[in-house]
Design a protein around this motif. Structure first.
Motif, PDB file in Angstrom:
ATOM      1  N   MET A 235     -10.044  13.003 -11.635  1.00 13.42           N
ATOM      2  CA  MET A 235     -11.194  12.877 -10.741  1.00 13.42           C
ATOM      3  C   MET A 235     -11.675  11.434 -10.684  1.00 13.42           C
ATOM      4  N   PHE A 236     -11.132  10.686  -9.749  1.00 15.28           N
ATOM      5  CA  PHE A 236     -11.563   9.309  -9.527  1.00 15.28           C
ATOM      6  C   PHE A 236     -12.852   9.266  -8.711  1.00 15.28           C
ATOM      7  N   LEU A 237     -13.123  10.315  -7.978  1.00 16.05           N
ATOM      8  CA  LEU A 237     -14.337  10.399  -7.170  1.00 16.05           C
ATOM      9  C   LEU A 237     -14.919  11.796  -7.345  1.00 16.05           C
ATOM     10  N   LYS A 238     -16.170  11.860  -7.737  1.00 15.56           N
ATOM     11  CA  LYS A 238     -16.802  13.140  -8.040  1.00 15.56           C
ATOM     12  C   LYS A 238     -16.708  14.092  -6.851  1.00 15.56           C
ATOM     13  N   GLY A 239     -16.325  15.326  -7.164  1.00 18.67           N
ATOM     14  CA  GLY A 239     -16.237  16.343  -6.130  1.00 18.67           C
ATOM     15  C   GLY A 239     -14.843  16.544  -5.567  1.00 18.67           C
ATOM     16  N   TYR A 240     -13.900  15.699  -5.984  1.00 15.59           N
ATOM     17  CA  TYR A 240     -12.528  15.815  -5.477  1.00 15.59           C
ATOM     18  C   TYR A 240     -11.572  15.957  -6.657  1.00 15.59           C
ATOM     19  N   GLU A 241     -10.799  17.038  -6.668  1.00 13.58           N
ATOM     20  CA  GLU A 241      -9.921  17.306  -7.806  1.00 13.58           C
ATOM     21  C   GLU A 241      -8.443  17.150  -7.482  1.00 13.58           C
ATOM     22  N   THR A 242      -8.090  16.924  -6.234  1.00 12.69           N
ATOM     23  CA  THR A 242      -6.707  16.674  -5.846  1.00 12.69           C
ATOM     24  C   THR A 242      -6.673  15.486  -4.890  1.00 12.69           C
ATOM     25  N   TYR A 243      -5.684  14.600  -5.086  1.00 11.02           N
ATOM     26  CA  TYR A 243      -5.579  13.395  -4.264  1.00 11.02           C
ATOM     27  C   TYR A 243      -4.140  13.202  -3.820  1.00 11.02           C
ATOM     28  N   SER A 244      -3.986  12.643  -2.647  1.00 12.81           N
ATOM     29  CA  SER A 244      -2.658  12.293  -2.149  1.00 12.81           C
ATOM     30  C   SER A 244      -2.414  10.797  -2.276  1.00 12.81           C
ATOM     31  N   TYR A 245      -1.154  10.429  -2.155  1.00 12.89           N
ATOM     32  CA  TYR A 245      -0.706   9.039  -2.129  1.00 12.89           C
ATOM     33  C   TYR A 245       0.378   8.977  -1.060  1.00 12.89           C
ATOM     34  N   TYR A 246       0.261   8.013  -0.131  1.00 17.49           N
ATOM     35  CA  TYR A 246       1.171   7.973   1.014  1.00 17.49           C
ATOM     36  C   TYR A 246       2.069   6.736   1.016  1.00 17.49           C
ATOM     37  N   GLY A 247       2.236   6.118  -0.153  1.00 12.15           N
ATOM     38  CA  GLY A 247       3.000   4.883  -0.236  1.00 12.15           C
ATOM     39  C   GLY A 247       4.508   5.077  -0.364  1.00 12.15           C
ATOM     40  N   PRO A 248       5.238   3.977  -0.543  1.00 11.52           N
ATOM     41  CA  PRO A 248       6.709   3.998  -0.504  1.00 11.52           C
ATOM     42  C   PRO A 248       7.368   4.729  -1.656  1.00 11.52           C
ATOM     43  N   LEU A 249       6.685   4.899  -2.784  1.00  8.28           N
ATOM     44  CA  LEU A 249       7.311   5.602  -3.902  1.00  8.28           C
ATOM     45  C   LEU A 249       7.567   7.073  -3.595  1.00  8.28           C
ATOM     46  N   ASN A 250       6.984   7.574  -2.508  1.00 14.41           N
ATOM     47  CA  ASN A 250       7.305   8.946  -2.095  1.00 14.41           C
ATOM     48  C   ASN A 250       8.783   9.097  -1.762  1.00 14.41           C
ATOM     49  N   TRP A 251       9.424   8.005  -1.359  1.00 17.91           N
ATOM     50  CA  TRP A 251      10.848   8.067  -1.036  1.00 17.91           C
ATOM     51  C   TRP A 251      11.672   8.406  -2.273  1.00 17.91           C
ATOM     52  N   LEU A 252      11.176   8.057  -3.447  1.00 16.57           N
ATOM     53  CA  LEU A 252      11.907   8.317  -4.689  1.00 16.57           C
ATOM     54  C   LEU A 252      11.480   9.612  -5.361  1.00 16.57           C
ATOM     55  N   THR A 253      10.435  10.246  -4.856  1.00 25.66           N
ATOM     56  CA  THR A 253       9.814  11.344  -5.593  1.00 25.66           C
ATOM     57  C   THR A 253       9.652  12.618  -4.760  1.00 25.66           C
ATOM     58  N   PHE A 254      10.467  12.768  -3.753  1.00 23.58           N
ATOM     59  CA  PHE A 254      10.439  13.978  -2.923  1.00 23.58           C
ATOM     60  C   PHE A 254       9.036  14.262  -2.378  1.00 23.58           C
ATOM     61  N   ASN A 255       8.348  13.173  -2.000  1.00 22.09           N
ATOM     62  CA  ASN A 255       7.017  13.257  -1.371  1.00 22.09           C
ATOM     63  C   ASN A 255       5.982  13.972  -2.236  1.00 22.09           C
TER      64      ASN A 255
END
Length: 323
Positions: A235-255
């Motif tokens: 929880m980097f921001l109060k009230g949110y428990e799941t976060y996405s990341y849309y950067g280039p490492l998704n290419w190595l990690t099956f999104n």
């Protein structure tokens, strides 16, 4: 990402996880998203190529000095192994062969497990179901750190150590938090894994085995790709428990970075999650997300307000077990 507060306990909430309701709303508005559910026909070929690449690497490293064994384990082999663990994550949702061929998915996950060096795919499947069903559930979601982890790993140096030891916490925590009976699939997983390890050892000696296992440990510990472990649900921001990341490492990690979308639609393969975000953009564009997994690791270590305690927890009622 907003104001942060130093904490000495988890963030306890008394609401249901947000993904169920958002899934219902999105499907009601965009029923065409159902067409994205089902197997990814390319996944089995990509994974097979990665597995055989690692077998080739085992042959190539057999005569290297130990310093180069560990270098290539961290810089190359471990990256493939970490990527394979995320392929296994995708396969656990039956997206390699579809729900009608559930056993094929389990067996293929055992195959994908081989370069990792130690058996884990069957156990992961068993516990990952609970992570989705009981997100943040006390004593049910073993992705949540223990109270000891939250209490002890609270300084920059200790948090750095915790990141390095993360593979061990992930593998041992379930045995303490929510122990389950060993399944036949886990026994099969172990027999196949140790048989292949023995064959590699017989053919090429100890160094390829160390290359595989060291790569797994190093690249699931203190490594840029491992930023996803923290980025997904801390929880980097109060009230949110799941976060996405849309950067280039998704290419190595099956999104796997499309984690908000994944929890909303776990039966959609990682390769198609960007289409979910595009179709239902108004549901995701205004949610907080991470821009860098390296920055996530840096903030986790050096920001006093973030620690293993920075997780949402809730009490959950047990649901009836189903495959």
């Amino acid at each position: 990402m907003g104001n942060r507060v130093t904490r000495g306990d988890f963030e306890w909430v008394y609401t249901e996880q947000p993904h169920t309701q958002r899934r219902k709303e999105i499907l009601a508005k965009y029923p065409g998203i159902k067409a994205l559910m089902g197997p990814d026909p390319h996944l089995k070929w990509i994974v097979s190529g990665m597995v055989f690449t690692q077998f080739l690497a085992c042959y190539l490293v057999k005569d290297l000095s130990w310093k180069w064994i560990f270098f290539w384990a961290y810089a190359f082999g471990g990256c493939i192994n970490h990527s394979l663990t995320l392929a296994i994550h995708d396969i656990s949702h039956n997206v390699a062969f579809g729900n009608k061929q559930a056993k094929w998915n389990r067996w293929f996950a055992v195959f994908a497990n081989l370069p990792v060096g130690v058996p884990y795919s069957a156990s992961f499947k068993k516990y990952h179901i609970d992570h989705h069903r009981y997100l943040g559930g006390d004593s049910l979601d073993v992705d949540i750190p223990t109270n000891f982890e939250g209490w002890f790993f609270c300084t920059p140096l200790r948090k750095l150590l915790w990141l390095f030891l993360q593979p061990f916490f992930y593998s041992l925590r379930p045995l303490y938090v929510n122990p389950k009976a060993i399944t036949q699939m886990e026994i099969f997983n172990a027999l196949v894994q140790f048989s292949v390890d023995s064959i590699i050892f017989y053919l090429w000696g100890l160094k390829p085995i160390i290359y595989l296992i060291a790569g797994t440990i190093l690249c699931m510990g203190l490594h840029p790709i491992s930023g996803h472990f923290i980025a997904e649900h801390y929880m980097f921001l109060k009230g949110y428990e799941t976060y996405s990341y849309y950067g280039p490492l998704n290419w190595l990690t099956f999104n796997v970075g499309y984690h908000m979308e994944h929890h909303d639609f776990p039966s959609i393969p990682g390769s198609k999650l960007p289409m979910v975000k595009k179709i239902a953009a108004e549901y995701y564009d205004n949610l907080p997300y991470h821009q860098s997994w390296i920055r996530v690791l840096w903030d986790f270590v050096f920001d006093d307000s973030i620690s293993p305690y920075s997780r949402v927890k809730r009490k959950c009622k047990l649901a009836k077990e189903s495959e």
